[in-house]
Write a protein that holds these residues in place. Structure first.
Motif, PDB file in Angstrom:
ATOM      1  N   SER A   2       0.781  47.263   1.071  1.00  0.00           N
ATOM      2  CA  SER A   2      -0.538  47.901   1.139  1.00  0.00           C
ATOM      3  C   SER A   2      -0.600  48.839   2.336  1.00  0.00           C
ATOM      4  CB  SER A   2      -1.628  46.843   1.249  1.00  0.00           C
ATOM      5  OG  SER A   2      -1.448  46.082   2.424  1.00  0.00           O
ATOM      6  N   GLU A   3      -1.421  49.870   2.212  1.00  0.00           N
ATOM      7  CA  GLU A   3      -1.613  50.822   3.301  1.00  0.00           C
ATOM      8  C   GLU A   3      -3.078  50.833   3.707  1.00  0.00           C
ATOM      9  OE1 GLU A   3      -0.020  54.663   2.555  1.00  0.00           O
ATOM     10  OE2 GLU A   3       1.991  53.948   3.012  1.00  0.00           O
ATOM     11  N   HIS A   4      -3.306  50.966   4.997  1.00  0.00           N
ATOM     12  CA  HIS A   4      -4.660  50.912   5.539  1.00  0.00           C
ATOM     13  C   HIS A   4      -4.926  52.149   6.394  1.00  0.00           C
ATOM     14  CE1 HIS A   4      -4.883  46.708   4.303  1.00  0.00           C
ATOM     15  NE2 HIS A   4      -3.659  46.580   4.791  1.00  0.00           N
ATOM     16  N   LEU A   5      -6.061  52.764   6.180  1.00  0.00           N
ATOM     17  CA  LEU A   5      -6.495  53.905   6.978  1.00  0.00           C
ATOM     18  C   LEU A   5      -7.170  53.402   8.245  1.00  0.00           C
ATOM     19  CD1 LEU A   5      -7.202  56.902   7.480  1.00  0.00           C
ATOM     20  CD2 LEU A   5      -9.250  56.518   6.099  1.00  0.00           C
ATOM     21  N   THR A  30      -1.449  41.573  15.306  1.00  0.00           N
ATOM     22  CA  THR A  30      -1.295  41.381  13.866  1.00  0.00           C
ATOM     23  C   THR A  30      -0.812  42.662  13.195  1.00  0.00           C
ATOM     24  OG1 THR A  30      -3.026  39.696  13.884  1.00  0.00           O
ATOM     25  CG2 THR A  30      -2.493  40.682  11.756  1.00  0.00           C
ATOM     26  N   VAL A  31      -1.355  43.793  13.612  1.00  0.00           N
ATOM     27  CA  VAL A  31      -0.921  45.077  13.054  1.00  0.00           C
ATOM     28  C   VAL A  31       0.566  45.294  13.334  1.00  0.00           C
ATOM     29  CG1 VAL A  31      -1.196  47.582  13.205  1.00  0.00           C
ATOM     30  CG2 VAL A  31      -3.208  46.108  13.175  1.00  0.00           C
ATOM     31  N   ILE A  32       0.996  45.030  14.549  1.00  0.00           N
ATOM     32  CA  ILE A  32       2.402  45.207  14.911  1.00  0.00           C
ATOM     33  C   ILE A  32       3.288  44.280  14.082  1.00  0.00           C
ATOM     34  CG2 ILE A  32       4.076  44.849  16.785  1.00  0.00           C
ATOM     35  CD1 ILE A  32       1.870  45.941  18.695  1.00  0.00           C
ATOM     36  N   LYS A  33       2.872  43.019  13.923  1.00  0.00           N
ATOM     37  CA  LYS A  33       3.646  42.078  13.102  1.00  0.00           C
ATOM     38  C   LYS A  33       3.718  42.542  11.652  1.00  0.00           C
ATOM     39  CE  LYS A  33       2.576  38.045  15.901  1.00  0.00           C
ATOM     40  NZ  LYS A  33       1.755  36.826  16.006  1.00  0.00           N
ATOM     41  N   ASN A  34       2.597  43.033  11.103  1.00  0.00           N
ATOM     42  CA  ASN A  34       2.587  43.520   9.723  1.00  0.00           C
ATOM     43  C   ASN A  34       3.510  44.717   9.533  1.00  0.00           C
ATOM     44  OD1 ASN A  34       0.767  41.571   8.933  1.00  0.00           O
ATOM     45  ND2 ASN A  34      -1.012  42.906   9.070  1.00  0.00           N
ATOM     46  N   ILE A  35       3.540  45.614  10.492  1.00  0.00           N
ATOM     47  CA  ILE A  35       4.423  46.784  10.404  1.00  0.00           C
ATOM     48  C   ILE A  35       5.888  46.361  10.473  1.00  0.00           C
ATOM     49  CG2 ILE A  35       5.169  48.885  11.594  1.00  0.00           C
ATOM     50  CD1 ILE A  35       2.203  49.327  12.353  1.00  0.00           C
ATOM     51  N   ALA A  37       7.217  43.453   9.772  1.00  0.00           N
ATOM     52  CA  ALA A  37       7.595  42.646   8.609  1.00  0.00           C
ATOM     53  C   ALA A  37       7.596  43.455   7.314  1.00  0.00           C
ATOM     54  CB  ALA A  37       6.650  41.452   8.478  1.00  0.00           C
ATOM     55  N   GLY A  38       6.969  44.625   7.328  1.00  0.00           N
ATOM     56  CA  GLY A  38       6.903  45.442   6.125  1.00  0.00           C
ATOM     57  C   GLY A  38       5.814  45.007   5.154  1.00  0.00           C
ATOM     58  N   HIS A  39       4.882  44.173   5.637  1.00  0.00           N
ATOM     59  CA  HIS A  39       3.804  43.694   4.768  1.00  0.00           C
ATOM     60  C   HIS A  39       2.735  44.750   4.538  1.00  0.00           C
ATOM     61  CE1 HIS A  39       5.445  39.740   4.728  1.00  0.00           C
ATOM     62  NE2 HIS A  39       5.289  39.554   6.029  1.00  0.00           N
ATOM     63  N   ALA A  40       2.513  45.596   5.527  1.00  0.00           N
ATOM     64  CA  ALA A  40       1.453  46.601   5.415  1.00  0.00           C
ATOM     65  C   ALA A  40       1.842  47.830   6.215  1.00  0.00           C
ATOM     66  CB  ALA A  40       0.123  46.035   5.922  1.00  0.00           C
ATOM     67  N   GLY A  41       1.306  48.957   5.782  1.00  0.00           N
ATOM     68  CA  GLY A  41       1.479  50.192   6.514  1.00  0.00           C
ATOM     69  C   GLY A  41       0.122  50.673   6.984  1.00  0.00           C
ATOM     70  N   TYR A  42       0.107  51.388   8.069  1.00  0.00           N
ATOM     71  CA  TYR A  42      -1.143  51.903   8.628  1.00  0.00           C
ATOM     72  C   TYR A  42      -0.969  53.395   8.853  1.00  0.00           C
ATOM     73  CZ  TYR A  42      -2.173  47.005   9.319  1.00  0.00           C
ATOM     74  OH  TYR A  42      -2.397  45.679   9.100  1.00  0.00           O
ATOM     75  N   TYR A  43      -2.036  54.138   8.680  1.00  0.00           N
ATOM     76  CA  TYR A  43      -1.984  55.572   8.883  1.00  0.00           C
ATOM     77  C   TYR A  43      -3.332  56.065   9.385  1.00  0.00           C
ATOM     78  CZ  TYR A  43      -4.498  56.137   4.455  1.00  0.00           C
ATOM     79  OH  TYR A  43      -5.442  56.081   3.472  1.00  0.00           O
ATOM     80  N   VAL A  44      -3.319  57.259   9.935  1.00  0.00           N
ATOM     81  CA  VAL A  44      -4.551  57.933  10.345  1.00  0.00           C
ATOM     82  C   VAL A  44      -4.621  59.246   9.578  1.00  0.00           C
ATOM     83  CG1 VAL A  44      -4.701  56.878  12.634  1.00  0.00           C
ATOM     84  CG2 VAL A  44      -3.431  58.983  12.347  1.00  0.00           C
ATOM     85  N   ALA A  45      -5.825  59.696   9.348  1.00  0.00           N
ATOM     86  CA  ALA A  45      -6.030  60.977   8.670  1.00  0.00           C
ATOM     87  C   ALA A  45      -6.485  61.975   9.718  1.00  0.00           C
ATOM     88  CB  ALA A  45      -7.063  60.834   7.562  1.00  0.00           C
ATOM     89  N   ALA A  46      -5.527  62.713  10.261  1.00  0.00           N
ATOM     90  CA  ALA A  46      -5.841  63.670  11.318  1.00  0.00           C
ATOM     91  C   ALA A  46      -6.763  64.762  10.806  1.00  0.00           C
ATOM     92  CB  ALA A  46      -4.561  64.276  11.875  1.00  0.00           C
ATOM     93  N   THR A  52      -0.935  60.712   8.790  1.00  0.00           N
ATOM     94  CA  THR A  52       0.049  60.468   9.839  1.00  0.00           C
ATOM     95  C   THR A  52       0.289  58.973   9.945  1.00  0.00           C
ATOM     96  OG1 THR A  52      -0.755  62.396  11.050  1.00  0.00           O
ATOM     97  CG2 THR A  52       0.574  60.801  12.279  1.00  0.00           C
ATOM     98  N   PRO A  53       1.531  58.522   9.759  1.00  0.00           N
ATOM     99  CA  PRO A  53       1.792  57.084   9.842  1.00  0.00           C
ATOM    100  C   PRO A  53       1.650  56.576  11.275  1.00  0.00           C
ATOM    101  CG  PRO A  53       3.841  58.303   9.576  1.00  0.00           C
ATOM    102  CD  PRO A  53       2.725  59.294   9.452  1.00  0.00           C
ATOM    103  N   VAL A  54       1.207  55.334  11.381  1.00  0.00           N
ATOM    104  CA  VAL A  54       1.126  54.645  12.670  1.00  0.00           C
ATOM    105  C   VAL A  54       2.385  53.803  12.783  1.00  0.00           C
ATOM    106  CG1 VAL A  54      -0.149  52.961  14.041  1.00  0.00           C
ATOM    107  CG2 VAL A  54      -1.379  54.654  12.694  1.00  0.00           C
TER     108      VAL A  54
END
Length: 117
Positions: A2-5, A30-35, A37-46, A52-54
């Motif tokens: 899953s990806e989260h904005l 938790t965000v760092i652990k998820n990244i 482990a490959g469980h979730a991706g995070y991004y920002v919308a510049a 842009t991936p986090v």
């Protein structure tokens, strides 16, 4: 995966402590652990068309979140920090002790004043 904005980040004097996504608030560990482990991706919308991936960057003793959408080396994720509103507070002058107070304290605590000539 899953990806989260990420819309905002929360910071204190040590750095980013939590991220605010469109669905929840997640602590940075938790965000760092998820990244990792490959469980979730995070991004920002510049801007409206660029995602842009986090990333999680490692350094001595830990890891931190990093995002950069303008090509510089600066961590622009800090630009998403929520700015708390500030207000001014009226301060009142501090009252000065009255002249008789030292004599009263000396009488209470047994200090004798030496006579003046």
């Amino acid at each position: 995966m899953s990806e989260h904005l990420i819309e905002y980040v929360a910071r204190d004097r040590t750095g980013i402590t939590a991220v605010v996504t469109t669905t929840s608030v997640i602590d940075v560990d938790t965000v760092i652990k998820n990244i990792h482990a490959g469980h979730a991706g995070y991004y920002v919308a510049a801007d409206s068309w660029k995602r842009t991936p986090v990333r999680s960057m490692s350094f001595l003793g830990g890891a931190y979140l990093f995002a950069n959408w303008d090509g510089s080396k600066r961590n622009m994720l800090h630009d998403l920090a929520f700015r708390a509103p500030t207000r001014s507070i009226e301060t009142k002058p501090v009252a000065r002790p009255r002249p008789g107070l030292p004599r009263l304290l000396a009488a209470l605590f047994g200090r004798r004043r030496s006579p003046r000539h």
